[in-house]
Design an enzyme around this catalytic site. Structure first.
Site, PDB file in Angstrom:
ATOM      1  N   GLU A   1     -35.213  37.001  48.127  1.00 49.46           N
ATOM      2  CA  GLU A   1     -35.375  38.229  48.661  1.00 49.46           C
ATOM      3  C   GLU A   1     -34.104  39.010  48.473  1.00 49.46           C
ATOM      4  OE1 GLU A   1     -36.751  36.185  52.105  1.00 49.46           O
ATOM      5  OE2 GLU A   1     -38.397  37.478  52.315  1.00 49.46           O
TER       6      GLU A   1
ATOM      7  N   ALA B   1     -32.915  31.304  53.526  1.00 51.76           N
ATOM      8  CA  ALA B   1     -32.336  31.456  54.891  1.00 51.76           C
ATOM      9  C   ALA B   1     -32.018  30.001  55.376  1.00 51.76           C
ATOM     10  CB  ALA B   1     -33.144  32.070  55.854  1.00 51.76           C
TER      11      ALA B   1
ATOM     12  N   GLU C   1     -41.639  29.481  51.289  1.00 53.34           N
ATOM     13  CA  GLU C   1     -41.662  29.417  52.571  1.00 53.34           C
ATOM     14  C   GLU C   1     -42.942  28.762  53.480  1.00 53.34           C
ATOM     15  OE1 GLU C   1     -40.345  32.120  51.023  1.00 53.34           O
ATOM     16  OE2 GLU C   1     -38.560  32.741  52.106  1.00 53.34           O
TER      17      GLU C   1
ATOM     18  N   GLY D   1     -35.186  33.587  50.962  1.00 48.77           N
ATOM     19  CA  GLY D   1     -34.142  34.750  51.193  1.00 48.77           C
ATOM     20  C   GLY D   1     -33.135  35.048  50.155  1.00 48.77           C
TER      21      GLY D   1
HETATM   22  N1  CAA Z   1     -31.076  25.976  54.554  1.00 51.24           N
HETATM   23  C1  CAA Z   1     -30.369  24.971  54.811  1.00 51.24           C
HETATM   24  N2  CAA Z   1     -29.821  24.083  54.105  1.00 51.24           N
HETATM   25  C2  CAA Z   1     -30.141  24.136  52.888  1.00 51.24           C
HETATM   26  C3  CAA Z   1     -31.244  25.034  52.522  1.00 51.24           C
HETATM   27  C4  CAA Z   1     -31.682  25.765  53.207  1.00 51.24           C
HETATM   28  N3  CAA Z   1     -32.442  26.853  52.802  1.00 51.24           N
HETATM   29  N4  CAA Z   1     -31.124  24.636  51.016  1.00 51.24           N
HETATM   30  C5  CAA Z   1     -30.622  23.593  50.632  1.00 51.24           C
HETATM   31  N5  CAA Z   1     -29.997  23.019  51.753  1.00 51.24           N
HETATM   32  C6  CAA Z   1     -28.985  22.118  52.139  1.00 51.24           C
HETATM   33  C7  CAA Z   1     -29.753  20.652  51.967  1.00 51.24           C
HETATM   34  O1  CAA Z   1     -30.242  20.626  53.256  1.00 51.24           O
HETATM   35  C8  CAA Z   1     -28.634  19.697  51.635  1.00 51.24           C
HETATM   36  O2  CAA Z   1     -27.868  19.644  52.794  1.00 51.24           O
HETATM   37  P1  CAA Z   1     -27.433  18.097  53.008  1.00 51.24           P
HETATM   38  O3  CAA Z   1     -26.340  17.524  51.853  1.00 51.24           O
HETATM   39  O4  CAA Z   1     -26.323  18.270  54.330  1.00 51.24           O
HETATM   40  O5  CAA Z   1     -28.326  17.255  53.274  1.00 51.24           O
HETATM   41  C9  CAA Z   1     -27.817  20.611  50.498  1.00 51.24           C
HETATM   42  O6  CAA Z   1     -27.971  21.915  50.857  1.00 51.24           O
HETATM   43  C10 CAA Z   1     -28.188  20.344  49.154  1.00 51.24           C
HETATM   44  O7  CAA Z   1     -29.552  20.393  49.052  1.00 51.24           O
HETATM   45  P2  CAA Z   1     -30.539  19.372  48.523  1.00 51.24           P
HETATM   46  O8  CAA Z   1     -29.796  17.898  48.593  1.00 51.24           O
HETATM   47  O9  CAA Z   1     -31.923  19.634  49.131  1.00 51.24           O
HETATM   48  O10 CAA Z   1     -30.472  19.638  46.813  1.00 51.24           O
HETATM   49  P3  CAA Z   1     -31.667  19.207  45.841  1.00 51.24           P
HETATM   50  O11 CAA Z   1     -31.161  19.456  44.530  1.00 51.24           O
HETATM   51  O12 CAA Z   1     -32.306  17.938  46.093  1.00 51.24           O
HETATM   52  O13 CAA Z   1     -32.809  20.179  46.110  1.00 51.24           O
HETATM   53  C11 CAA Z   1     -33.625  22.496  46.523  1.00 51.24           C
HETATM   54  C12 CAA Z   1     -32.536  21.729  45.601  1.00 51.24           C
HETATM   55  C13 CAA Z   1     -34.999  22.208  45.647  1.00 51.24           C
HETATM   56  C14 CAA Z   1     -33.198  24.032  46.225  1.00 51.24           C
HETATM   57  C15 CAA Z   1     -33.891  22.116  48.026  1.00 51.24           C
HETATM   58  O14 CAA Z   1     -32.522  22.159  48.475  1.00 51.24           O
HETATM   59  C16 CAA Z   1     -34.980  23.226  48.595  1.00 51.24           C
HETATM   60  O15 CAA Z   1     -35.949  22.988  48.722  1.00 51.24           O
HETATM   61  N6  CAA Z   1     -34.026  23.845  49.448  1.00 51.24           N
HETATM   62  C17 CAA Z   1     -34.834  24.697  50.501  1.00 51.24           C
HETATM   63  C18 CAA Z   1     -35.574  25.861  49.749  1.00 51.24           C
HETATM   64  C19 CAA Z   1     -36.393  26.971  50.728  1.00 51.24           C
HETATM   65  O16 CAA Z   1     -37.292  26.322  51.186  1.00 51.24           O
HETATM   66  N7  CAA Z   1     -35.799  27.963  51.131  1.00 51.24           N
HETATM   67  C20 CAA Z   1     -36.644  29.033  51.774  1.00 51.24           C
HETATM   68  C21 CAA Z   1     -35.857  29.131  53.151  1.00 51.24           C
HETATM   69  S1  CAA Z   1     -36.835  29.962  54.404  1.00 51.24           S
HETATM   70  C22 CAA Z   1     -36.530  31.331  54.312  1.00 51.24           C
HETATM   71  O17 CAA Z   1     -35.819  31.903  53.486  1.00 51.24           O
HETATM   72  C23 CAA Z   1     -37.203  32.256  55.484  1.00 51.24           C
HETATM   73  C24 CAA Z   1     -36.994  33.812  55.170  1.00 51.24           C
HETATM   74  O18 CAA Z   1     -37.512  34.466  54.157  1.00 51.24           O
HETATM   75  C25 CAA Z   1     -36.373  34.564  56.237  1.00 51.24           C
END
Ligand code: CAA
Length: 259
Positions: free
Chosen positions: A116, A67, A136, A113
């Site tokens: 999911e 998400a 999460e 998500g």
């Molecule tokens: N939401 C918003 N933006 C996201 C994102 C997310 N879930 N995942 C990645 N991005 C964005 C980053 O912020 C970054 O944006 P900027 O360039 O503007 O800073 C861009 O995508 C590229 O990502 P990274 O620079 O972080 O890439 P990386 O290779 O260093 O890392 C990754 C990759 C490990 C996947 C890392 O991006 C990450 O940990 N992402 C989040 C994963 C996460 O926690 N997902 C769960 C979300 S909560 C959820 O899903 C709730 C639910 O169940 C309803």
């Protein structure tokens, strides 16, 4: 039909392909993308010429990284609950209950998500570079799009607990071993493999397939999904949630206090 900004759709020989297309955000699911996906799945499900749907992510890095954290980080409890409830109704439950079989072609990160969405799909195929997890709790929140239920249903409670509580990502080989996906192939063979699987599905009765989907789904009860929505909302009242999401955007490690 709505105009799509964040997804691409294509129909070819009975296969409807939906590609989530926000590669710069690793295909994260914001509200708009969820609405577009709902519309595309609905249109394809209604179209007689679509016999199987494939969902994938654009680029070579991510299926869906979850998400959209930046969209929900300032939400309150009610907004958190609504996010989970509406998302489940529009996309995750909707996909699970479609008449048309859905294949998730997991081409990279499938996190939160994203995993999911794959779990709600009927069949999952992954590329060798795929990484799957529900991270999460590292953000101070819990999975809110059915993950606490469908992951445990699919791989068992013990492995699901371990994945959710550690927030670890599993590689494709481990996912295959867990039964989280049924096939792993090199990235450049992923869409071809998904297409071949779709063609195989097309040999069977669509009517019987849709009845089979309903019948398999009927064995899994709904109470847990409601609990997840409320507990997801509850996380939004905590200091840990503020800290976890803030740390994500500031690219630092969170300092959780348990409050
Ligand atoms: N939401 C918003 N933006 C996201 C994102 C997310 N879930 N995942 C990645 N991005 C964005 C980053 O912020 C970054 O944006 P900027 O360039 O503007 O800073 C861009 O995508 C590229 O990502 P990274 O620079 O972080 O890439 P990386 O290779 O260093 O890392 C990754 C990759 C490990 C996947 C890392 O991006 C990450 O940990 N992402 C989040 C994963 C996460 O926690 N997902 C769960 C979300 S909560 C959820 O899903 C709730 C639910 O169940 C309803």
């Amino acid at each position: 039909m709505m105009n799509y900004e964040n997804i691409l759709t294509e129909i070819n020989e009975g296969i409807g392909t939906i590609t989530i297309n926000r590669p710069k955000q690793l295909n994260a699911l914001n509200k708009r993308t969820i609405e577009e996906l709902h519309d595309a799945f609905e249109q394809f499900d209604k179209a007689d010429k679509v016999r199987v749907i494939i969902v994938t992510g654009s680029g070579e890095k991510a299926f869906v990284a979850g998400a959209d954290i930046k969209e929900f980080m300032n939400f309150d409890e009610q907004q958190g609950r609504d996010l989970a409830r509406e998302g489940q109704a529009l996309l995750f439950d909707f996909v699970q209950n479609l008449n048309t079989p859905v294949i998730a072609a997991i081409n990279g990160f499938a996190l939160g998500g994203g995993l999911e969405l794959a779990l709600a799909s009927h069949i999952r195929i992954a590329s060798e570079n795929a990484k799957m997890g529900l991270p999460e709790v590292s953000l101070g929140v819990i999975p809110g799009y059915g993950g606490t239920q469908r992951l445990a249903q699919m791989i068992g409670k013990g492995r699901a607990m371990e994945m959710v509580l550690t927030a670890d990502m599993k590689d494709a080989a481990t996912a295959l071993d867990y039964g989280l996906v049924t096939e792993v192939v090199p990235l450049d063979k992923l869409m071809e493999t998904a297409d071949n699987k779709a063609k195989k599905l097309m040999r069977n009765s669509p009517m019987a397939q849709s009845l089979a989907i309903k019948s398999i789904n009927a064995g899994y009860y709904q109470e847990g999904f409601k609990a997840e929505i409320n507990l997801f909302g509850q996380a939004f009242t905590t200091e840990d949630f503020k800290e976890g999401t803030q740390a994500f955007v500031e690219r630092r490690k969170p300092q959780f206090t348990g409050k």
